[in-house]
Design a protein around this motif. Structure first.
Motif: not given
Length: 256
Positions: A108-115, A130-144
């Motif tokens: 998921x892509x994320x933004x950044x603060x604007x003055x 809080x502004x990072x992009x995020x990578x969620x890895x799916x585990x064998x049980x279906x959770x991330x």
């Protein structure tokens, strides 16, 4: 002057049997209509139940399960008094199997603060997790699980979109992330990590890029062998607006 009245004898039957014989032919159409109406009502109810069951199968309902599955992402967008157009843009999302384990992962892509106000020509930068992009890895049980830091995909600027494609044909899906102020190409190393190869590939761009897409448009035969190699092309759509952008609204074709 006298008048005479003729009184007709009563036609009403004198017995119950006679009554039935007299009235049944008249009431039979009414009884038949009531029976048909009742039958159609039962059929309609049965068909209604069948239709509802079919509707549930054809149009299943979706249930919100993000938090339960370990996905806790919030797209951070500054809310300035200037109401810059960039604030209204949603985040890009990619579903891809980055570690080739047969399960779809989420980026998921994320933004950044604007003055407020933002100086002309300023490039927004991420200032914290809080502004990072995020990578969620799916585990064998279906959770991330959050694999952002391990993968090296925190990002830099105000992100917009993302495109997935194996540009170097090594069997690992790579990421191209568009943003305001410059884009990023991340090469998948095949060990769960990514490397920023934007400068080396020459696909950083400038201004404000919104969308991107990979596509195999043609193939060529290498000089070292007779085998055909498919070349992956990258298309990037920039955007102009009042947010201090000077690039023209043209479709850029970048080849790697």
């Amino acid at each position: 002057m006298s008048s005479a009245f003729y009184v007709m004898p009563s036609l009403a039957p004198k017995t119950a049997t006679g009554y039935m014989r007299f009235h049944l032919p008249k009431l039979l159409p009414l009884f038949l209509a009531m029976f048909v109406s009742s039958a159609f009502s039962v059929i309609a109810q049965r068909d209604s139940v069948g239709t509802e069951e079919q509707a549930r199968k054809m149009f299943p309902k979706f249930i919100e399960t993000s938090s339960a599955l370990g996905i806790n992402f919030r797209n951070m967008a500054s809310h300035t008094s200037k109401k810059y157009l960039i604030e209204t843009m949603g985040a890009g999302v990619a579903l891809f199997d980055y570690d080739n384990d047969g399960r779809l992962d989420i980026f998921v892509v994320n933004g950044a603060p604007l003055p407020d106000p933002t100086p002309k020509g300023a490039i927004p930068l991420k200032t914290g997790p809080q502004y990072w992009n995020r990578l969620y890895h799916q585990k064998p049980d279906g959770t991330f699980e959050d694999a952002t830091e391990r993968a090296g995909l925190e990002g830099v600027g105000y992100g917009m979109g993302v495109a997935v494609g194996d540009y170097d044909n090594d069997g690992n899906e790579d990421l191209y992330v568009t943003a305001y102020g410059g884009n990023k190409l991340y090469h998948n190393n095949g060990d769960g990590t990514f490397m920023d190869v934007t400068e080396k590939a020459g696909v950083g761009g400038s201004g404000w890029s919104t969308s991107a897409a990979w596509g195999r448009w043609h193939s060529r035969t290498t000089h070292s062998s007779a085998r055909s190699v498919s070349i992956l092309q990258l298309s990037v759509l920039p955007r102009t607006n009042s947010f201090a952008i000077s690039s023209s609204p043209r479709l850029h074709l970048l080849r790697i």
